[in-house]
Design a protein around this motif. Structure first.
Motif, mmCIF file in Angstrom:
data_model
loop_
_atom_site.group_PDB
_atom_site.id
_atom_site.type_symbol
_atom_site.label_atom_id
_atom_site.label_comp_id
_atom_site.label_asym_id
_atom_site.label_seq_id
_atom_site.Cartn_x
_atom_site.Cartn_y
_atom_site.Cartn_z
ATOM 1 N N THR A 9 0.350 -10.426 -12.330
ATOM 2 C CA THR A 9 1.098 -9.681 -11.320
ATOM 3 C C THR A 9 0.560 -10.077 -9.957
ATOM 4 O O THR A 9 -0.639 -10.313 -9.788
ATOM 5 N N ARG A 10 1.460 -10.144 -8.998
ATOM 6 C CA ARG A 10 1.062 -10.581 -7.651
ATOM 7 C C ARG A 10 1.959 -9.916 -6.632
ATOM 8 O O ARG A 10 3.188 -9.883 -6.798
ATOM 9 N N THR A 11 1.362 -9.381 -5.594
ATOM 10 C CA THR A 11 2.128 -8.842 -4.480
ATOM 11 C C THR A 11 1.627 -9.494 -3.199
ATOM 12 O O THR A 11 0.422 -9.661 -3.005
ATOM 13 N N VAL A 12 2.556 -9.862 -2.331
ATOM 14 C CA VAL A 12 2.236 -10.542 -1.081
ATOM 15 C C VAL A 12 3.082 -9.928 0.028
ATOM 16 O O VAL A 12 4.253 -9.609 -0.183
ATOM 17 N N GLY A 13 2.498 -9.778 1.199
ATOM 18 C CA GLY A 13 3.270 -9.359 2.362
ATOM 19 C C GLY A 13 3.315 -7.862 2.559
ATOM 20 O O GLY A 13 2.505 -7.102 2.011
ATOM 21 N N GLU A 14 4.310 -7.441 3.344
ATOM 22 C CA GLU A 14 4.370 -6.070 3.829
ATOM 23 C C GLU A 14 5.706 -5.413 3.503
ATOM 24 O O GLU A 14 6.730 -6.079 3.397
ATOM 25 N N THR A 15 5.678 -4.083 3.403
ATOM 26 C CA THR A 15 6.918 -3.341 3.191
ATOM 27 C C THR A 15 7.815 -3.420 4.417
ATOM 28 O O THR A 15 9.040 -3.459 4.304
ATOM 29 N N ILE A 16 7.208 -3.452 5.592
ATOM 30 C CA ILE A 16 7.918 -3.661 6.857
ATOM 31 C C ILE A 16 7.147 -4.726 7.622
ATOM 32 O O ILE A 16 5.941 -4.571 7.859
ATOM 33 N N ALA A 17 7.786 -5.807 7.993
ATOM 34 C CA ALA A 17 7.110 -6.905 8.672
ATOM 35 C C ALA A 17 6.384 -6.404 9.912
ATOM 36 O O ALA A 17 6.964 -5.725 10.757
ATOM 37 N N GLY A 18 5.088 -6.725 10.001
ATOM 38 C CA GLY A 18 4.285 -6.343 11.147
ATOM 39 C C GLY A 18 3.667 -4.971 11.070
ATOM 40 O O GLY A 18 2.920 -4.569 11.967
ATOM 41 N N SER A 19 3.948 -4.227 9.986
ATOM 42 C CA SER A 19 3.461 -2.843 9.884
ATOM 43 C C SER A 19 2.047 -2.743 9.330
ATOM 44 O O SER A 19 1.374 -1.721 9.509
ATOM 45 N N GLY A 20 1.597 -3.769 8.614
ATOM 46 C CA GLY A 20 0.311 -3.676 7.936
ATOM 47 C C GLY A 20 0.368 -2.932 6.618
ATOM 48 O O GLY A 20 -0.642 -2.821 5.920
ATOM 49 N N GLN A 21 1.556 -2.415 6.243
ATOM 50 C CA GLN A 21 1.714 -1.691 4.974
ATOM 51 C C GLN A 21 1.984 -2.701 3.863
ATOM 52 O O GLN A 21 3.072 -3.252 3.767
ATOM 53 N N LYS A 22 0.981 -2.944 3.025
ATOM 54 C CA LYS A 22 1.064 -4.010 2.030
ATOM 55 C C LYS A 22 1.990 -3.645 0.869
ATOM 56 O O LYS A 22 2.072 -2.489 0.464
ATOM 57 N N ILE A 23 2.678 -4.646 0.352
ATOM 58 C CA ILE A 23 3.420 -4.515 -0.902
ATOM 59 C C ILE A 23 2.421 -4.264 -2.021
ATOM 60 O O ILE A 23 1.358 -4.891 -2.078
ATOM 61 N N THR A 24 2.731 -3.343 -2.937
ATOM 62 C CA THR A 24 1.898 -3.053 -4.100
ATOM 63 C C THR A 24 2.773 -3.130 -5.355
ATOM 64 O O THR A 24 4.002 -3.192 -5.263
ATOM 65 N N PRO A 25 2.161 -3.086 -6.548
ATOM 66 C CA PRO A 25 2.981 -3.051 -7.760
ATOM 67 C C PRO A 25 3.830 -1.792 -7.878
ATOM 68 O O PRO A 25 4.731 -1.736 -8.709
ATOM 69 N N GLN A 26 3.554 -0.790 -7.045
ATOM 70 C CA GLN A 26 4.339 0.446 -7.058
ATOM 71 C C GLN A 26 5.371 0.499 -5.932
ATOM 72 O O GLN A 26 6.047 1.516 -5.754
ATOM 73 N N THR A 27 5.516 -0.567 -5.154
ATOM 74 C CA THR A 27 6.492 -0.596 -4.068
ATOM 75 C C THR A 27 7.901 -0.690 -4.635
ATOM 76 O O THR A 27 8.198 -1.556 -5.459
ATOM 77 N N LEU A 28 8.773 0.192 -4.184
ATOM 78 C CA LEU A 28 10.164 0.182 -4.638
ATOM 79 C C LEU A 28 10.976 -0.858 -3.884
ATOM 80 O O LEU A 28 10.898 -0.970 -2.657
#
Length: 533
Positions: free
Chosen positions: A74-93
């Motif tokens: 499993t791999r998550t890269v990047g952000e939920t909102i570009a520039g927000s610092g909120q990282k994508i996780t395996p629980q991100t919808l």
């Protein structure tokens, strides 16, 4: 297994686990039982993901791989909102878009198992008001026919009642409007992708199951399979938390497409309105690859076979033939399937306003993968899907992310100029005076009412039930087009003078003939119905 996050540091990605040990505990046991990876360990999946993210500058992505029934990556890269610092996780919808279709057909399969529905039942048994353009097709349309994209509807027919969002079209509007959409081919003769009939299928499920589609989906699919984070219907982003925001590309940047905190129940849910996280999508995939005893009771082997069996042939493209040595491609119920390098694959993709996804299964190997992207990623999805698939079907193939990406770019450059969008740099706003002859109210029998009326000396287009389809009428040479305020795919406007038998009419077409088929302007047929007020 361990993987590196976007920063390159070692992280343990949670694995899907329902019942017994918690997610974290199971992951820790697997880590202790396996050789310890290091940051320098070569990982073929990391290489593929990193190359795709770098090539296409994706805002965020979640990827999972299953080998022989087990989640190995499993791999998550990047952000939920570009520039927000909120990282994508395996629980991100993420919006899984048309991957929702397989969940809808699984719901229907449940109802078949329960004796509440038959695949060969006429649709009118459950929806007496259902009508297609041809009365014979209406009478002979089975529940199964709603699912195979072979109804006669033109590709994307009626999608303007679903997208862009938000809009005011209801499921009752869709069922009513189908009678006015002219067929593009004869019933059951060929494959042309549509979304409206999956909305109808959701309403068939509701009628047979005795509850709204959203209630049935939660009760019959999410709960028994423990898809705990999947969302359908109305919900709140802030309450649920960890939700990816869709993005569009603008000037080389990923620009967020904002959403309200309160997510409404949408008309298109059965066709493409479900959101899930990576953990739940991997659980969903494993249910098909290595079903447990409980899952085989949830949906019988017979119905599983029906859903993933070929029901309608799909033409094999030159690209698929060349890249995958594919000989046969088909559509089941909510799934596509084809031979890839001599191995059988079952998959689907999803595309919805700044979100792209893919779920692919290799049933004979009990293997597969899923990924979800929160940005414009048409080519990225194609490239990543090919690279991951080749890891299983042709591990010695030298073609990599760069090769596939370059091939797509070269193909785009070779397209005929006549097949691409025209240069609109010379367009100018059309004056109210020059369009006075054509101004007024217009009506299409399935899309409803629009107005073409003066505003501040210009002519403004506005759709009554689709507020996003509002914009300024422009002139380009001797033709007119509408430039949408919200950035949708612009459209030509072609007016036709009144005759003795009919009033002024208006036809529309995509500026870019290669544009998204859901912008089905070509199926509209407006007649002038009154003056501007």
């Amino acid at each position: 297994m361990p993987s590196t996050d976007a920063s390159g540091s070692l992280s343990l990605s949670p694995l899907p686990c329902r019942g017994g040990l918690g997610r974290g505990a199971l992951a820790l046991l697997l880590l202790l039982a396996a050789p310890v990876a290091t940051a320098q360990t070569a990982n073929p999946y990391d290489k593929i993901v990193d190359a795709t993210v770098a090539r296409y500058h994706l805002p965020g992505i979640a990827v999972g791989v299953i080998e022989n029934g087990q989640v190995v990556y499993t791999r998550t890269v990047g952000e939920t909102i570009a520039g927000s610092g909120q990282k994508i996780t395996p629980q991100t919808l993420f919006k899984i878009a048309s991957n929702s279709k397989a969940m809808t057909t699984a719901l229907l399969g449940r109802l078949v198992d329960q004796g509440k529905l038959r695949w060969d039942d006429p649709v009118t048994k459950y929806l007496p008001q259902f009508r297609m353009h041809d009365p014979w097709v209406t009478a002979n349309m089975r529940v199964a026919d709603l699912l195979t994209h072979s109804s006669g509807l033109p590709e994307g027919g009626g999608d303007l009642m679903l997208w862009p969002e938000p809009n005011a079209f209801t499921r009752a509007d869709i069922i009513h409007g189908l009678a006015f959409i002219k067929p593009g081919y004869s019933f059951r003769s060929q494959y042309q992708y549509d979304n409206l009939l999956y909305v109808v299928a959701g309403e068939v499920a509701a009628a047979a199951g005795g509850a709204p589609y959203e209630t049935l989906m939660r009760r019959e699919v999410f709960e028994p399979l423990h898809l705990d984070r999947c969302q359908v219907g109305a919900w709140n982003r802030d309450t649920v938390g960890d939700v990816a925001t869709p993005h569009r590309r603008d000037g080389g940047r990923n620009v967020p497409i904002p959403e309200d905190a309160a997510i409404p129940a949408i008309t298109s849910a059965a066709a493409g309105g479900i959101r899930c996280d990576l953990t739940d999508m991997l659980s969903w995939a494993r249910n098909w690859l290595v079903p447990t005893t409980a899952q085989l009771k949830w949906l019988s082997p017979v119905q599983r076979g029906v859903l993933q069996a070929p029901h309608m042939l799909i033409p094999v493209s030159e690209q698929r033939r060349a890249w995958d040595n594919t000989h046969v491609m088909a559509y089941g119920y909510g799934w596509r399937m084809a031979d890839v390098d001599g191995q059988w694959s079952v998959w689907h993709t999803g595309t919805l306003n700044g979100m792209y996804s893919m779920l692919a299964l290799l049933p004979d190997r009990k293997s597969g993968f899923v990924f979800m992207i929160n940005g414009e990623a048409d080519d990225a999805r194609t490239v990543l899907g090919e690279a991951l698939m080749k890891h299983f079907t042709a591990p010695g193939d030298s073609r990599d992310v760069r090769w596939y990406a370059d091939a797509l770019e070269q193909k785009a450059k070779q397209r005929s100029p006549s097949s691409s969008a025209p240069d609109t740099s010379a367009q100018r706003p059309a004056s109210a005076a020059e369009l006075a002859r054509w101004s007024g109210q217009y009506r299409d029998p399935w899309f409803g009412d629009i107005t073409l009326c003066p505003r501040d000396g210009k002519m403004h287009f506005a759709a009554a039930k689709s507020p996003t389809l509002a914009g300024t009428v422009m002139r380009l040479g001797d033709r007119y087009l509408v430039h949408w305020d919200g950035g949708e795919l612009d459209a030509w406007l072609d007016f036709h003078a009144a005759t003795a038998s009919q009033p002024i009419t208006l036809r529309m077409a995509k500026l870019d003939p290669q544009g998204d088929f859901s912008s089905d302007y070509e199926d509209l047929d407006f007649q002038r119905s009154g003056d501007c007020h």
